[in-house]
Design an enzyme around this catalytic site. Structure first.
Site, PDB file in Angstrom:
ATOM      1  N   THR A 186      15.445  56.556 -27.846  1.00 22.99           N
ATOM      2  CA  THR A 186      13.943  57.086 -27.178  1.00 22.99           C
ATOM      3  C   THR A 186      14.059  58.225 -26.455  1.00 22.99           C
ATOM      4  O   THR A 186      12.979  59.105 -26.696  1.00 22.99           O
ATOM      5  CB  THR A 186      13.406  55.898 -26.590  1.00 22.99           C
ATOM      6  OG1 THR A 186      14.434  55.693 -25.412  1.00 22.99           O
ATOM      7  CG2 THR A 186      13.332  54.702 -27.207  1.00 22.99           C
ATOM      8  N   LYS A 265       7.816  60.849 -24.734  1.00 20.82           N
ATOM      9  CA  LYS A 265       8.416  59.885 -23.784  1.00 20.82           C
ATOM     10  C   LYS A 265       7.940  60.114 -22.311  1.00 20.82           C
ATOM     11  O   LYS A 265       8.142  61.183 -21.762  1.00 20.82           O
ATOM     12  CB  LYS A 265      10.144  59.731 -23.865  1.00 20.82           C
ATOM     13  CG  LYS A 265      10.509  58.624 -23.175  1.00 20.82           C
ATOM     14  CD  LYS A 265      11.929  58.539 -23.435  1.00 20.82           C
ATOM     15  CE  LYS A 265      12.554  57.076 -22.567  1.00 20.82           C
ATOM     16  NZ  LYS A 265      13.948  56.851 -22.695  1.00 20.82           N
TER      17      LYS A 265
HETATM   18  N1  ASP Z   1      19.920  57.175 -24.167  1.00 19.53           N
HETATM   19  C1  ASP Z   1      19.229  56.328 -25.080  1.00 19.53           C
HETATM   20  C2  ASP Z   1      18.838  57.113 -26.286  1.00 19.53           C
HETATM   21  O1  ASP Z   1      17.975  58.034 -26.155  1.00 19.53           O
HETATM   22  C3  ASP Z   1      18.022  55.622 -24.584  1.00 19.53           C
HETATM   23  C4  ASP Z   1      17.203  54.759 -25.676  1.00 19.53           C
HETATM   24  O2  ASP Z   1      17.673  54.784 -27.005  1.00 19.53           O
HETATM   25  O3  ASP Z   1      16.209  54.159 -25.474  1.00 19.53           O
HETATM   26  O4  ASP Z   1      19.653  57.437 -27.165  1.00 19.53           O
END
Ligand code: ASP
Length: 465
Positions: A186, A265
């Site tokens: 995310t 985000k």
């Molecule tokens: N650190 C992770 C990423 O962006 C966080 C997630 O997937 O929500 O890969």
């Protein structure tokens, strides 16, 4: 020298082992721990490669891990034993010709992750096949073909991944896919969503990015619901754009579909972290029903026509302006050979007078410089104050309400589309291709409640009805 502690137990150099031994507790014991910081109840985890001998790590009922310093533990009472097995079996999808065919491309991130007790870290471990094993509802929606493209956390995703993804999406469309889902971390999902919005133009089918804020081994994980909604939107939904599908409110009541160029985000940990900025979300998804919120969107088509332009020039950067920024920073970027700079300026699109000479030098060196806003909402308006007018004179081009990250990604793409032609780059940057600039913000855009506290949603619903 004796290798016993003051209680007579061996291994005093390892206070955690010593305290565990003293109270007859082993790894995978469920324990009630009394400490000088209060009581804790949880599962004793094996020591990871990175944790030290001074801390006993417990997995609490909430799914979070806590490290208890051994010398603060006054008592451990074993209440049970539960060895964790986090391996999920790979499953093959049953095929049903009456259902749409969806391709799930895995890139990594929390949605594809589980806790690795060896390292103590969240690692991208699930293959898409394992994802199906853990979310069998997906087979009720579509025939799902899964493919692991990468296994990266999203901070490691960049232009080479954007290009590979765009090409794979083009192939999947040509191959007859009714929809495409992309599992992604995310943190930088909005960068990738923007890149794909420019690289894959006018797709005939939905291209839906999805992630999760909590890994699947946590009780509060949003992975399954997000995946179910995203797969439904891809296979059965009527909106054929590059989109992000994530929790609307913090509860799992509904998901929102956001346009790939307007989404961001906005919260580091809450599950309802994605917001559409400068506009309203495209649609709401609830109980396998898509309710459009936006007035205009591209409809699903039967043809296989799509414009794929999978290119990116990495010599592009984004400078977040701060008071007292010095001109040598911009000079350094120009000297390093960068071809494009996006500034995230203050207010209506401002920087301080100190950097003016550097802006002039950048223009003379043929570097394309564009202005966006730190406020995220609202439009760049450089004719209002003297500062804005002065900056315009150095050839800085305002980008209306394009979000800074979107402008950065679009500029990398535009520079590769038109190498050595700053005029053409400027034309492309100031032409709206995928909703990245809008004519105006909707009157309720800034205020629209994009999911939140269910009680407030309900109250607003009553008022509006
Ligand atoms: N650190 C992770 C990423 O962006 C966080 C997630 O997937 O929500 O890969």
């Amino acid at each position: 020298m004796s290798a016993t502690d003051k209680h007579g137990y061996e291994g005093y150099r390892d206070p955690t082992k010593s305290v565990m031994k003293r109270f007859g507790v082993t790894v995978w014991s469920q324990v009630q721990a009394e400490t000088t910081r209060g009581p804790f109840h949880g599962l004793v985890l094996p020591r990871s490669e990175t944790s030290d001998a001074d801390h006993l790590v417990l997995k609490l009922g909430s799914g979070y891990n806590v490290g208890l310093r051994a010398d603060t533990i006054t008592k451990l009472t074993k209440t049970g034993y539960k060895q964790a097995h986090y391996k999920i079996p790979e499953e093959e999808f049953p095929s049903d010709p009456s259902k749409p065919s969806v391709i799930l491309l895995g890139t990594g991130g929390t949605i594809a992750s589980r806790l690795d007790y060896r390292t103590g870290a969240v690692i991208p471990a699930f293959s898409p096949g394992e994802l199906y094993g853990s979310v069998p509802e997906l087979s009720e929606i579509c025939n799902l073909q899964t493919e692991k493209l990468f296994g990266e956390f999203s901070e490691n995703i960049g232009p080479t991944h954007y290009i590979a993804l765009a090409k794979r999406i083009g192939e999947a469309i040509a191959g007859g896919a009714d929809g495409i889902v992309i599992g992604h971390g995310t943190d930088t999902m909005h960068h990738t969503a923007a890149a794909l919005s420019f690289m894959v133009q006018r797709p005939p089918v939905p291209v839906v990015m999805v992630g999760s804020q909590r890994s699947s081994d946590r009780p509060s994980s949003d992975a399954a619901r997000n995946l179910i909604h995203a797969t439904w939107a891809a296979g059965c939904g009527s909106i054929a754009e590059v989109m992000v599908c994530m929790f609307g409110p913090t509860s799992d009541r509904y998901n929102l579909l956001h346009r790939g160029t307007r989404v961001r985000k906005m919260h580091s940990s809450t599950r309802s972290t994605f917001r559409t900025l400068g506009d309203v979300p495209l649609a709401m998804l609830q109980d396998r029903e898509l309710t459009p919120i936006h007035a205009t969107w591209n409809k699903r088509r039967d043809d296989r026509d799509v414009d794929v332009h999978a290119v990116f020039d990495e010599r592009v950067t984004i400078l977040y302006y701060y008071p007292n920024m010095q001109p040598d920073l911009i000079d350094a970027v120009v000297d390093a050979g960068y071809k494009g700079i996006v500034i995230a300026g203050t207010g209506l699109g401002h920087v301080n007078r100190k950097v003016y000479p550097a802006l002039e030098r950048a223009r003379n060196a043929g570097v394309s410089v564009f202005m966006t806003l730190q406020t995220l909402w609202g439009f760049v308006q450089m004719h209002v104050y003297e500062t804005g007018r002065e900056i315009l004179e150095f050839g800085v081009v305002p980008l209306a309400n394009m979000l800074p990250e979107v402008a950065y990604v679009k500029l990398g793409w535009a520079l590769a589309m038109h190498p050595d032609d700053p005029g053409a780059v400027k034309d492309l940057m100031t032409t709206t291709l995928a909703g990245e600039m809008t004519e105006r913000e909707p009157h309720d855009g800034y205020l629209v409640f994009q999911g939140g506290v269910p009680e407030i949603d309900e109250l607003l619903g009553r008022i509006w009805s």
